[in-house]
Design a protein around this motif. Sequence first.
Motif, mmCIF file in Angstrom:
data_model
loop_
_atom_site.group_PDB
_atom_site.id
_atom_site.type_symbol
_atom_site.label_atom_id
_atom_site.label_comp_id
_atom_site.label_asym_id
_atom_site.label_seq_id
_atom_site.Cartn_x
_atom_site.Cartn_y
_atom_site.Cartn_z
ATOM 1 N N LEU A 141 -26.576 -18.898 -39.814
ATOM 2 C CA LEU A 141 -27.110 -18.621 -41.090
ATOM 3 C C LEU A 141 -26.310 -19.277 -42.148
ATOM 4 O O LEU A 141 -26.728 -19.687 -43.148
ATOM 5 N N VAL A 142 -25.066 -19.165 -42.058
ATOM 6 C CA VAL A 142 -24.262 -19.877 -43.001
ATOM 7 C C VAL A 142 -24.221 -21.291 -43.151
ATOM 8 O O VAL A 142 -24.461 -21.874 -44.074
ATOM 9 N N GLU A 143 -24.541 -22.003 -42.063
ATOM 10 C CA GLU A 143 -24.835 -23.151 -41.659
ATOM 11 C C GLU A 143 -26.338 -23.859 -42.366
ATOM 12 O O GLU A 143 -26.254 -24.763 -43.291
ATOM 13 N N LEU A 144 -26.970 -22.669 -42.355
ATOM 14 C CA LEU A 144 -28.600 -22.890 -42.928
ATOM 15 C C LEU A 144 -28.395 -22.911 -44.364
ATOM 16 O O LEU A 144 -29.111 -23.978 -44.915
ATOM 17 N N ILE A 145 -27.608 -22.170 -44.836
ATOM 18 C CA ILE A 145 -27.666 -21.608 -46.453
ATOM 19 C C ILE A 145 -27.159 -22.980 -47.099
ATOM 20 O O ILE A 145 -27.620 -23.664 -48.165
ATOM 21 N N GLU A 146 -25.776 -23.696 -46.460
ATOM 22 C CA GLU A 146 -25.306 -24.672 -47.042
ATOM 23 C C GLU A 146 -26.193 -25.876 -46.894
ATOM 24 O O GLU A 146 -26.525 -26.662 -47.990
ATOM 25 N N ALA A 147 -26.772 -26.179 -45.756
ATOM 26 C CA ALA A 147 -27.558 -27.240 -45.472
ATOM 27 C C ALA A 147 -28.921 -27.334 -46.471
ATOM 28 O O ALA A 147 -29.443 -28.216 -47.096
#
Length: 913
Positions: free
Chosen positions: A718-724
Amino acid sequence: MSTSPEMHDRHSERDTLDQLLSAVRSGQSRVLVIRGEAGVGKSVLLDYLARNASGCRVARASGHEYETELAYAGLHQLGARLLDLRDRLPDPQRDALMAAFGLSTAPAPDRFVVSLGVLGLLSAAAEERPLLWVIDDAQWLDKASVLTLAFVARRLLAESVGLVFAVREPSNLRELAGLPELALGGLGDSDARALLDSALPGRVDELVRDRIVAEARGNPLALLELPRGLPPTELAGGFGLLDTTPMANRIEQSFLRRLDVLPAATRRLLLVAAAEPVGDVSLLWRAAGRLGLDAGSAAPAQAEGLIDLRGRVRFRHPLVRSAIYRTATLPERERAHQALADATDPYVDPDRRAWHRAHATTMPDEDIALELELSAGRAAHRGGVAAAAAFLQRSTELTPDPAERGRRALTAAKATFDSGAPEEAHKLLALARLCPLDDRQNAQLTHMRAQIVYALRRGSDAPPLLLAAARRLAPLDSEAGREAYLEAMEAAIFAGRLNEGGPGEVATAVRDAPPAGRSPRPIDQLLDGLATRFTQGYVAGVAPLRDALTAFGRDRGDENALMRWVSLPWLVAGDLWDDETWHELATQAVRRARDAGALVALPLALGHRAFVHVHAGEFAAAASLTEEADAITEATGNAPAKFAALVLSVWRGVESTARPFADWGLQNVVGRGEGRGIGGYGYATAVLYNGLGQYDLALTFARSACEYDDLGICGFALVELIEAAVRSGAHEEAVAAFRRIEERTNASGTDWALGVQAWAAALLHAGEAAESRYREAIERLGRTRVAVHLARAHLVYGEWLRRENRRTDAREHLEAAYEMFSRAGAAAFADRARRELLAAGATARRRTVETQIMLTPQEGQIARLARDGLSNPEIGAQLFISPRTVQYHLGKVFAKLEITSRGQLGRVPQSRF
């Protein structure tokens, strides 16, 4: 030195063996597997090797086709004379060896601790004199011995030790695969003709010579033996069609023709000798006396050169033994085994006596079945799981009572499964099903069938079977039932999105099952916590799962149970963003696995610890552990644990190496049916492309990871998804993902959780709201072990400050990020920070590889342990290598670091390790 007729040609092969001996004498280890068909000359080359091993201590062993059930029989041939060195070994290794050789009443040893003990014995012996172990017919070694020797062969390095195996082809001996090999083919035509001429009396027709050479295909034993079966008329000029039967069969037939002319008493004596693989001459004569045979019975066979009874019973070739045994009638074999059983002391060698008694009958016999069951217990006590399984299988076959046969079949199936033969275990379960079983036994049968399915394929078909087994077992045995439920939960978690019911189905069943007793075990607390997590949601599961983790951390009870469940608690800690427990559980798992010598569990524990190191920005330490895990799985033949290596690869950020690795990982997990791996692949690839600044690709892979709530992965993804999503302009998607992560991180409440939440919130805000959250993220993450996330917080804050045109402030955080990423080795993120620094007006330069020579991962690990004060034997025990190998690596460490002693390691910069 002149060569015997059997040594025609073989010049390059002898050169290879001479080089091996030279290396061993000079202090290096060498391993060689000689492969070839029966009769091609493997044993002759081993004789050449042993004969020329001057200055070396030589021990020889030979596998026997009829001794594969006797645990450590082959190892006993080699290592018994080295046991006087056992006091030089660490206590666990010495105790394991004594138990394996039946010389103590210590608990059953882990076979890998036995292997370490053998490695230690070899190393100790080699300090006194170069050592050579020669093993013929390795394809017939007992399972325990071949596994031990294969492990040792892969861990030798700087000892004056040579291990040479001869293996008949074709062979299914997988344990030696990957070791250096010498493929032995037939002789060339000219050498074949010369050898044939040396064996043929008088003049031979050229057509006959050509026929024999063609049929033998350069096989030396065939060239020597096939002509002996030809009548004079054939040798004088007759010829026929080439024989197309396998060479081993034709050589056997040649031996049989020679056996047929021997007196009946001689053939009976040879059969007794063939049925007794130990080669004990006195035992042979005792058994022969019970059959009315005397010394004169051996004379014709000795005159023919078929058998040698000086010192030990030795046949001209193993094919002589097999020809004698296979062509005997069943009653003849039974009489031979019965004579040997009667001649074997039941107190000195009860297991071999039971083995012979079992082969002396085909009729059910409870007395023999019970003897075999007792032998199985002794074999298991010595750590010979495969031997115990073989004894139990034969015990089952000879059990007359159907109910008792069912019980023994279940026991045999369990031992067979534990020995690594799930398909054979499944056959025994099929036999057990035909017997009358009580409710508990039926439940055990169902459970074992499910475990076999899970072992063969960790996919979506295993969870429902394990769940059904748990439901059946729980009312009859609460503790065993709850363990089965936890197995079903684990299987459902790993099957992930590929399992229709998912962990929720198991969790619902657990809530309806009988609860744990008054004193719940850590695994009971873990099961209940996971059941809450997957029925009531993440937030409700935090408190009970946190209690379970605390219980695992403080429990000092059943080490085996704690090792069995090493992964689930660690995954839960990551899922709860609890970096301290995450670190502690991984460290504890590695320590316990090392202390126990549990080399099946250790690679998994090393992977967990490497994963923790990656998030701590300690890439060199992570690489060292993944390298060690790979070496152990190669040595043990277990499935490799590669996820930590994949995560390390993507954080390093070199697309040309990381992406193929990730793609391979995806294919691998999908092929095994591990749906959780799909989430892991998506998360890892999203990290790679966020680091590279390719946010659209990162978003695609992060979406895939977040489609399913994989334990210990979804939160990270989820962290990666938010930044991307933020960088790609998918604002609404980023907000939706933030709501999901906010719920989790608020419930967790750790600095890691709230630091990540603040960082993600800052990406979605502007102005003062964004800045306060960036600062909170840096403050909170600065109190954790997850340094790469702190570096990313500095990076995104610095990027935001630059866009706000606050270049001086931006450079402070971008330089911090660049320094942290560069020091760790996160090339893509470091380059992203460098580009931002240039845009902010700084003069950042790409870091180049330092001019000094860097240590390899294993050298770095040894250097760190030596710096911490561990001795060479202690380092060797931790890393499963010998003290001499430790010293060899330390010598290279000192040279690379330009130091001369261990005491100077403390002054070497940490970055060099």
